[in-house]
Design a protein around this motif. Structure first.
Motif, PDB file in Angstrom:
ATOM      1  N   ARG A 392      88.247  48.766 -33.717  1.00  0.00           N
ATOM      2  CA  ARG A 392      89.622  49.354 -33.385  1.00  0.00           C
ATOM      3  C   ARG A 392      89.024  50.649 -32.505  1.00  0.00           C
ATOM      4  NH1 ARG A 392      90.554  47.942 -38.954  1.00  0.00           N
ATOM      5  NH2 ARG A 392      92.325  46.333 -38.888  1.00  0.00           N
ATOM      6  N   GLU A 393      87.866  51.422 -32.711  1.00  0.00           N
ATOM      7  CA  GLU A 393      87.435  52.660 -31.701  1.00  0.00           C
ATOM      8  C   GLU A 393      87.325  51.925 -30.509  1.00  0.00           C
ATOM      9  OE1 GLU A 393      83.646  55.548 -31.630  1.00  0.00           O
ATOM     10  OE2 GLU A 393      83.555  53.805 -32.977  1.00  0.00           O
ATOM     11  N   ALA A 394      86.753  50.992 -30.210  1.00  0.00           N
ATOM     12  CA  ALA A 394      86.642  50.352 -28.966  1.00  0.00           C
ATOM     13  C   ALA A 394      87.858  50.233 -28.075  1.00  0.00           C
ATOM     14  CB  ALA A 394      85.750  49.098 -29.128  1.00  0.00           C
ATOM     15  N   GLU A 395      88.856  49.528 -28.932  1.00  0.00           N
ATOM     16  CA  GLU A 395      90.251  49.450 -28.325  1.00  0.00           C
ATOM     17  C   GLU A 395      90.747  50.599 -28.087  1.00  0.00           C
ATOM     18  OE1 GLU A 395      91.490  45.060 -30.425  1.00  0.00           O
ATOM     19  OE2 GLU A 395      92.039  46.867 -31.270  1.00  0.00           O
ATOM     20  N   ARG A 396      90.609  51.461 -28.862  1.00  0.00           N
ATOM     21  CA  ARG A 396      91.321  52.944 -28.512  1.00  0.00           C
ATOM     22  C   ARG A 396      91.055  53.417 -27.209  1.00  0.00           C
ATOM     23  NH1 ARG A 396      90.086  58.247 -29.447  1.00  0.00           N
ATOM     24  NH2 ARG A 396      88.188  57.736 -30.342  1.00  0.00           N
ATOM     25  N   LEU A 397      89.579  53.091 -26.793  1.00  0.00           N
ATOM     26  CA  LEU A 397      89.065  53.511 -25.435  1.00  0.00           C
ATOM     27  C   LEU A 397      89.363  52.565 -24.477  1.00  0.00           C
ATOM     28  CD1 LEU A 397      86.209  55.600 -26.812  1.00  0.00           C
ATOM     29  CD2 LEU A 397      88.243  56.531 -26.009  1.00  0.00           C
ATOM     30  N   HIS A 398      90.028  51.472 -24.929  1.00  0.00           N
ATOM     31  CA  HIS A 398      90.223  50.243 -23.703  1.00  0.00           C
ATOM     32  C   HIS A 398      88.865  49.528 -23.626  1.00  0.00           C
ATOM     33  CE1 HIS A 398      94.164  51.880 -23.171  1.00  0.00           C
ATOM     34  NE2 HIS A 398      93.636  53.088 -22.980  1.00  0.00           N
ATOM     35  N   GLY A 399      87.880  49.700 -24.582  1.00  0.00           N
ATOM     36  CA  GLY A 399      86.643  48.986 -24.389  1.00  0.00           C
ATOM     37  C   GLY A 399      86.830  47.450 -25.143  1.00  0.00           C
ATOM     38  N   TYR A 400      87.512  46.463 -24.297  1.00  0.00           N
ATOM     39  CA  TYR A 400      87.765  45.426 -24.907  1.00  0.00           C
ATOM     40  C   TYR A 400      86.736  44.566 -25.128  1.00  0.00           C
ATOM     41  CZ  TYR A 400      92.522  46.665 -24.536  1.00  0.00           C
ATOM     42  OH  TYR A 400      94.038  47.190 -24.693  1.00  0.00           O
ATOM     43  N   ALA A 401      85.768  44.529 -24.252  1.00  0.00           N
ATOM     44  CA  ALA A 401      84.414  43.834 -24.396  1.00  0.00           C
ATOM     45  C   ALA A 401      83.866  44.211 -25.654  1.00  0.00           C
ATOM     46  CB  ALA A 401      83.466  43.972 -23.148  1.00  0.00           C
ATOM     47  N   GLU A 402      83.593  45.461 -26.015  1.00  0.00           N
ATOM     48  CA  GLU A 402      82.843  45.839 -27.057  1.00  0.00           C
ATOM     49  C   GLU A 402      83.749  45.618 -28.232  1.00  0.00           C
ATOM     50  OE1 GLU A 402      83.329  47.963 -24.384  1.00  0.00           O
ATOM     51  OE2 GLU A 402      81.422  47.542 -23.725  1.00  0.00           O
ATOM     52  N   ALA A 403      85.301  45.594 -28.094  1.00  0.00           N
ATOM     53  CA  ALA A 403      86.085  45.283 -29.246  1.00  0.00           C
ATOM     54  C   ALA A 403      85.816  43.699 -29.643  1.00  0.00           C
ATOM     55  CB  ALA A 403      87.469  45.531 -28.956  1.00  0.00           C
ATOM     56  N   HIS A 404      85.623  42.923 -28.463  1.00  0.00           N
ATOM     57  CA  HIS A 404      85.557  41.523 -28.782  1.00  0.00           C
ATOM     58  C   HIS A 404      84.228  41.236 -29.573  1.00  0.00           C
ATOM     59  CE1 HIS A 404      83.702  37.682 -27.057  1.00  0.00           C
ATOM     60  NE2 HIS A 404      84.427  37.063 -28.062  1.00  0.00           N
ATOM     61  N   ARG A 405      83.179  41.846 -29.058  1.00  0.00           N
ATOM     62  CA  ARG A 405      82.058  41.775 -29.818  1.00  0.00           C
ATOM     63  C   ARG A 405      81.969  42.316 -31.444  1.00  0.00           C
ATOM     64  NH1 ARG A 405      78.938  43.704 -25.924  1.00  0.00           N
ATOM     65  NH2 ARG A 405      79.090  45.828 -26.462  1.00  0.00           N
ATOM     66  N   HIS A 406      82.762  43.411 -31.675  1.00  0.00           N
ATOM     67  CA  HIS A 406      82.893  43.824 -32.804  1.00  0.00           C
ATOM     68  C   HIS A 406      83.911  42.757 -33.779  1.00  0.00           C
ATOM     69  CE1 HIS A 406      80.589  47.108 -31.968  1.00  0.00           C
ATOM     70  NE2 HIS A 406      81.554  47.891 -31.330  1.00  0.00           N
ATOM     71  N   TRP A 407      84.802  42.360 -33.336  1.00  0.00           N
ATOM     72  CA  TRP A 407      85.597  41.516 -34.168  1.00  0.00           C
ATOM     73  C   TRP A 407      84.826  39.938 -34.282  1.00  0.00           C
ATOM     74  CZ3 TRP A 407      89.371  43.380 -36.639  1.00  0.00           C
ATOM     75  CH2 TRP A 407      90.130  44.328 -36.037  1.00  0.00           C
ATOM     76  N   SER A 408      83.936  39.727 -33.268  1.00  0.00           N
ATOM     77  CA  SER A 408      83.422  38.563 -33.536  1.00  0.00           C
ATOM     78  C   SER A 408      82.361  38.832 -34.616  1.00  0.00           C
ATOM     79  CB  SER A 408      82.608  38.161 -32.260  1.00  0.00           C
ATOM     80  OG  SER A 408      83.584  37.763 -31.389  1.00  0.00           O
ATOM     81  N   ALA A 409      81.633  39.899 -34.592  1.00  0.00           N
ATOM     82  CA  ALA A 409      80.816  40.209 -35.559  1.00  0.00           C
ATOM     83  C   ALA A 409      81.551  40.255 -37.041  1.00  0.00           C
ATOM     84  CB  ALA A 409      80.259  41.604 -35.351  1.00  0.00           C
ATOM     85  N   ALA A 410      82.482  40.969 -37.166  1.00  0.00           N
ATOM     86  CA  ALA A 410      83.489  40.826 -38.448  1.00  0.00           C
ATOM     87  C   ALA A 410      83.612  39.398 -38.874  1.00  0.00           C
ATOM     88  CB  ALA A 410      84.918  41.797 -38.042  1.00  0.00           C
ATOM     89  N   LEU A 411      83.783  38.594 -37.779  1.00  0.00           N
ATOM     90  CA  LEU A 411      84.313  37.082 -38.466  1.00  0.00           C
ATOM     91  C   LEU A 411      82.995  36.802 -39.065  1.00  0.00           C
ATOM     92  CD1 LEU A 411      86.470  35.761 -35.476  1.00  0.00           C
ATOM     93  CD2 LEU A 411      86.813  35.821 -38.170  1.00  0.00           C
ATOM     94  N   GLN A 412      81.903  36.768 -38.656  1.00  0.00           N
ATOM     95  CA  GLN A 412      80.464  36.314 -38.866  1.00  0.00           C
ATOM     96  C   GLN A 412      80.334  37.041 -40.570  1.00  0.00           C
ATOM     97  OE1 GLN A 412      77.675  37.076 -36.112  1.00  0.00           O
ATOM     98  NE2 GLN A 412      78.202  35.445 -34.612  1.00  0.00           N
ATOM     99  N   LEU A 413      80.651  38.275 -40.506  1.00  0.00           N
ATOM    100  CA  LEU A 413      80.315  39.164 -41.703  1.00  0.00           C
ATOM    101  C   LEU A 413      81.326  38.392 -42.896  1.00  0.00           C
ATOM    102  CD1 LEU A 413      79.895  42.672 -40.210  1.00  0.00           C
ATOM    103  CD2 LEU A 413      77.908  41.220 -41.336  1.00  0.00           C
ATOM    104  N   ALA A 414      82.615  38.259 -42.397  1.00  0.00           N
ATOM    105  CA  ALA A 414      83.591  37.648 -43.491  1.00  0.00           C
ATOM    106  C   ALA A 414      82.996  36.281 -44.010  1.00  0.00           C
ATOM    107  CB  ALA A 414      84.836  37.658 -42.924  1.00  0.00           C
ATOM    108  N   ASP A 415      82.375  35.488 -43.249  1.00  0.00           N
ATOM    109  CA  ASP A 415      81.848  34.280 -43.655  1.00  0.00           C
ATOM    110  C   ASP A 415      80.405  34.164 -44.174  1.00  0.00           C
ATOM    111  OD1 ASP A 415      84.250  33.083 -42.840  1.00  0.00           O
ATOM    112  OD2 ASP A 415      83.147  32.560 -40.720  1.00  0.00           O
ATOM    113  N   ALA A 416      79.753  35.199 -44.210  1.00  0.00           N
ATOM    114  CA  ALA A 416      78.263  35.344 -44.620  1.00  0.00           C
ATOM    115  C   ALA A 416      78.343  35.765 -46.047  1.00  0.00           C
ATOM    116  CB  ALA A 416      77.490  36.438 -44.000  1.00  0.00           C
ATOM    117  N   PRO A 417      77.473  34.720 -46.780  1.00  0.00           N
ATOM    118  CA  PRO A 417      77.169  35.262 -48.249  1.00  0.00           C
ATOM    119  C   PRO A 417      76.279  36.548 -48.467  1.00  0.00           C
ATOM    120  CG  PRO A 417      75.784  33.315 -47.530  1.00  0.00           C
ATOM    121  CD  PRO A 417      76.740  33.768 -46.364  1.00  0.00           C
ATOM    122  N   ALA A 418      76.520  37.319 -49.476  1.00  0.00           N
ATOM    123  CA  ALA A 418      75.330  38.439 -49.478  1.00  0.00           C
ATOM    124  C   ALA A 418      73.945  37.940 -49.713  1.00  0.00           C
ATOM    125  CB  ALA A 418      76.019  39.242 -50.465  1.00  0.00           C
TER     126      ALA A 418
END
Length: 988
Positions: A392-418
């Protein structure tokens, strides 16, 4: 880089140091830009060279801002510039309070910037303005290390500034690891385009040669190495300065039994550290550099005095570098070596300590950094909220490439077992909707141009039970497919959306409007019109569907215009403007005015009204707060319309006013191209070159739809310079890269190509490329066939360019056909385009004079063409007309008209007996050497043959020929030879 800046000399880089200083400072005029990108393998000395050049630039009075890109790919937008400004602020004294205030104000821009109607461009302009204040009139140099990890926002800012849009005397010096630029790395394409520009240098920093490697090793050891040791250093290092220094230092200190690999060298050095220093190096290696002192203290958990002693030991062993902002490894290869030396539990513990320290810190929290450490600590549940916040911080500054990377990381984290079992005292992780993550990730990927990734995420979203309904998925998939250039499946998806049972009325209107626009781009104008009408009917039943109405009206208006019903198209577009005005939504109002202005100045060719609408719309959207984006687009349309009707001085005022907004991206490109058209017409070569360089710089970050206009202008400029080979290259590149169905643009490109070949034929300086001519003939035939199915206004414009093409072909086939040029002049007179009309008259007169027929008619045509060109201010065209008139003894000025009668040419002097000497020696302006060269040119010799005769290089002959052309005011070798022969005959 060199591993001991204090003692190791900089070897083998003296020439590069001087060249870089000159390129970045001495050769950069006020208001201009320059850039040098240093590439090379790790350890080759890039960072050391940056430091040395920076020091010399500071000594010369430049303001140098130095920053480093982070190496984990999780940098917040514009991170290196923030870092550089903070570092610079700490160096300022109390006497520099004004500069410090400017620096802190610029830093506040990053913290306060929120998306506005003008988008990311507003942030770039504010940053540029802030840098202008910080520089305070001094030359500004931005030095960036590890640019291979640059975030997309910083990359866009650099392109914006290098395009000259920031009004700074700016230089950029950056270092890039060559091995990182593999595959589809975004910086690779940018560098490929930037290499074309004269203001940009890409320097590949090679390893040292054998002699310099020996010198470096000898300097480190303190004595020349014996042949065996020198050979060992050379073989192991391959000339890499860092490795050579480390190997030489091992020799100096008598280390025995070490392997010849870097891993063993670094492990041996780390093992030699005291216990606490050993822990410090491991901690810094696991961190995100630079590691602040307070953060390192919480990670290693040592008392302050022991921590400082441990850091001192690591610095003394040349493994760490300390600076105000924190600690970093002297070379990142250390981290790569040490990563394999820790047990998994040890690595997780280090990252957990970093995460806990960052979580408990009262200072600014860097969410990307926090997510990185929680993820590597094996706690995805804690990393996930941080990754989402970073996105969201990246989107606020229109850094969509960075936002894409962070959202993709969030997806991986949501699926990862601890990896670590949750402890009883830990907070329960926040529940996250995975479908929401997929939606965000897909949209961010779409905005940053990762269309394949967006489509893959959308497919995954479609399989999620909590995902959106089928119709919404079809519409989104169609948008992504269309953006990816896959028009056929996009059309199918829009049709599936319209047929979906769950499709709401708004979704049907949206799908229909977008489908109409897609069909329009595909050139299926009848279908586009039918679909647009359906979209308008659907939108009429939905409250607040202004955007759909405007989009559908644009498609319908263009469709009607192409189908020979311009009145219907205009009526629809004007209604769209009224609807948008009633709704009051700024972007709808702007879009409606833009499409109406494009329709009038494009397919309908109603230029005067189109200019009025564009300027009126520009004023309106400025009132609505969209001055920097939509107003500049409308003013670009107005500028182009004014250029075509011959009101060049007014066009110049309009484009100057628009550029004061300092637009970015495509808006800037539109205006720069519009201004460049004027500069090419005026013959201002320097200004034209500067604008084309700026356009190419911005287009290095993308923008294929502007490539053809840029190449057409490049070809036109090259022809006025007599560089017919460069004009040919530009046209051929345009034909190769073009995927456009715009027959007007293709016809314009074909004319420039045929004109270049005809000019080459006339000048005899460059051989005609028969294959290029054959290809251009095929393009002309294809344009003629395609235009038959276009509407009357489109055919009307295309026919004018086809007339020019036919006439240029006659120049290639013989001496030119006066009748074809007469037809071309008449065609452009009817269209009220004075520039091509004047050009056609010039060529018609040239063809008549070549046939030695109708000399009086030729003189009349030259006077008409000259009057038109002078009225426009078209200096190159006027000069060529004067040259031809001079050769033909035609007087261009007219004497006053008798009462009630037409103006008549000034009478020629009565013929007299040939004088024994010429009244004026036209060759008097030439030097003795230039006369020799011209005599050889008159013999028909090539530059190479002249060079061989006069014992001068071919390149020098080319310079002499250019000077001769300038002094005699001619453009071809034939014209220059005629002057020589005439004057020689008169003097004999």
């Amino acid at each position: 880089m060199a591993s001991d800046v204090d003692t190791a000399p900089l070897v083998g880089r003296a020439d590069q140091l001087a060249a870089l200083r000159s390129a970045l400072l001495d050769d950069v005029a006020q208001g201009h830009t320059a850039a040098v990108f240093l590439t090379g393998e790790s350890g080759v000395g890039k960072t050391r060279l940056l430091a040395e050049v920076s020091a010399r630039l500071r000594d010369a009075g430049a303001l140098v801002l130095t920053g480093t890109c982070l190496d984990i790919g999780d940098a917040s937008p514009l991170h290196p510039l923030r870092q550089a400004l903070r570092r610079f602020d700490t160096e300022l004294t109390a006497a520099q309070a004004r500069t410090s205030s400017a620096v802190r104000g610029l830093l506040q821009v990053f913290d306060d910037e929120t998306p506005g109607p003008d988008g990311a461009g507003a942030l770039l302009e504010r940053v540029s303005r802030g840098l202008h204040l910080v520089a305070g009139g001094r030359p500004l140099v931005i030095v960036l290390d590890d640019l291979q990890w640059v975030d997309r926002s910083t990359r866009q800012l650099l392109l914006y500034l290098l395009a000259g849009l920031g009004d700074l005397q700016l230089s950029v010096l950056a270092a890039i690891r060559a091995e990182a630029l593999q595959g589809a790395h975004p910086l690779r394409r940018v560098l490929t385009e930037l290499r074309r520009l004269r203001s940009v240098r890409v320097v590949d920093l090679a390893p040292l040669d054998r002699a310099d490697t020996d010198r470096l090793a000898a300097a480190v050891v303190g004595r020349p190495l014996n042949p065996e040791a020198a050979e060992l250093v050379w073989q192991r290092s391959g000339g890499n300065p860092f490795v050579a220094e480390e190997l030489a230092r091992d020799l100096r200190e008598g280390r025995d039994g070490l392997s010849d690999t870097l891993r063993e060298i670094f492990l041996a050095r780390v093992d030699a550290l005291p216990q606490h220093a050993h822990a410090v190096v491991h901690a810094v290696a696991a961190g995100v550099e630079p590691v602040e002192h307070w953060l390192l203290a919480q990670v290693v958990r040592l008392p302050e005095e022991e921590l400082i002693e441990a850091v001192r030991a690591a610095v003394a062993h040349r493994l760490l570098v300390g600076a105000d902002e924190g600690y970093r490894l002297r070379h990142r290869l250390v981290a790569e070596v040490l990563a394999h030396e820790l047990l998994p539990a040890e690595r997780s513990a280090l990252h957990r300590r970093y995460a806990e320290a960052l979580t408990s810190a009262t200072a600014e929290l860097h969410q990307a950094r926090l997510a990185h450490h929680w993820r590597l600590a094996g706690e995805p549940a804690r990393a996930l909220p941080a990754a989402m916040a970073a996105a969201r911080e990246a989107e606020r500054l229109h850094g969509y490439a960075e936002a894409h990377r962070h959202w993709s990381a969030a997806l991986q984290l949501a699926d990862a077992p601890a990896a670590v079992p949750p402890e009883p005292d830990r907070a329960t992780p926040v529940e996250v909707d995975r479908a929401e993550l997929l939606e965000h990730a897909a949209e961010a990927a779409h905005h940053c141009g990762e269309h394949a990734r967006a489509l893959a995420l959308l497919e995954e979203l479609a399989g999620d039970p909590a995902g959106p309904p089928a119709c919404a998925l079809h519409i989104r998939r169609a948008r992504y497919l269309a953006a990816a250039g896959r028009s056929a499946p996009a059309e199918a998806e829009y049709r599936r959306a319209l047929a979906a049972a769950d499709c709401t009325a708004r979704e049907r209107a949206t799908a229909a409007a977008h489908l109409a626009e897609l069909l329009l781009h595909l050139g299926r104008y009848a279908e586009a019109g039918e679909q647009a009408r359906e979209a308008l009917q659907l939108a009429a039943t939905v409250e607040g569907s202004t955007s759909e109405v405007v989009l559908a009206s644009a498609a319908l208006g263009f469709s009607e215009a192409f189908l020979e019903d311009p009145d219907a198209g205009l009526a629809v577009m004007r209604e769209a403007v009224e609807i948008a005005e009633r709704s009051g939504r700024p972007e709808d109002v702007a879009c409606a005015y833009l499409h109406l202005a494009e329709l009038l100045t494009g397919p309908l060719n109603i230029l005067e009204e189109g200019v009025v609408v564009a300027r009126r719309g520009a004023e309106r959207v400025a009132e609505l707060g969209l001055g920097r984006t939509w107003e500049t687009r409308l003013l670009a349309i107005a500028t182009n319309g004014l250029f075509r009707v011959g009101q060049w001085s007014e066009a110049e005022k309009v484009v100057a006013a628009a550029l004061r907004h300092r637009p970015s991206g495509a808006d800037a490109v539109e205006l720069l191209l519009a201004r460049c058209r004027l500069s090419v017409g005026y013959g201002d070569i320097e200004a034209s070159d500067r604008d084309l360089e700026a356009v190419a710089t911005v287009l290095a970050g993308g923008g294929a739809r502007h490539v053809l206009p840029m190449l057409i202008l490049r070809a036109g400029l090259a022809m006025w310079q007599g560089r017919h080979d460069l004009a040919r290259q530009a046209v051929q590149r345009g034909l190769t890269e073009s995927r456009s169905d715009d027959v007007i643009v293709l016809a314009t490109l074909a004319w420039h190509g045929l004109r270049a070949e005809a000019e080459a034929h006339a000048s005899r300086t460059v051989a005609v490329d028969e294959m290029a001519v054959r290809r251009l003939r095929e393009v002309v035939d294809r344009v003629a066939r395609k235009s038959e199915h276009a509407g009357r206004p489109v055919r009307y414009i295309v026919d004018g360019f086809l007339a020019l093409c036919a006439a240029e072909l006659s120049r290639l086939d013989g001496r030119g056909d006066p009748e074809l040029w007469a037809r071309s002049a008449a065609e452009w007179d009817r269209r009220n385009h004075p520039y091509p009309a004047a050009y056609s008259r010039l060529r018609q007169a040239e063809a008549l004079l070549a046939r030695r027929s109708r000399v009086a008619t030729a003189g009349k045509l030259l006077r008409q063409a000259y009057q038109m060109a002078q009225g426009l201010g078209a200096l190159p065209l006027s000069s060529e007309i004067r040259t031809l008139a001079g050769r033909a003894r035609v007087t261009l000025e007219e004497r006053p008209a008798p009462a009630g009668g037409p103006p008549v040419p000034a009478p020629r002097r009565p013929a007299a007996a040939p004088p024994t000497e010429p009244t004026v020696d036209e060759l008097a302006v030439l030097t003795a050497r230039e006369r020799e060269v011209l005599a050889a040119v008159a013999e028909g010799l090539t530059n190479k043959e002249i060079g061989q005769r006069l014992f001068i290089s071919e390149r020098t002959i080319g310079v002499h020929v250019s000077h001769i052309f300038d002094k005699l005011q001619v453009r071809t070798r034939v014209q220059a030879s005629a002057i020589f022969l005439r004057n020689r005959g008169e003097q004999s």
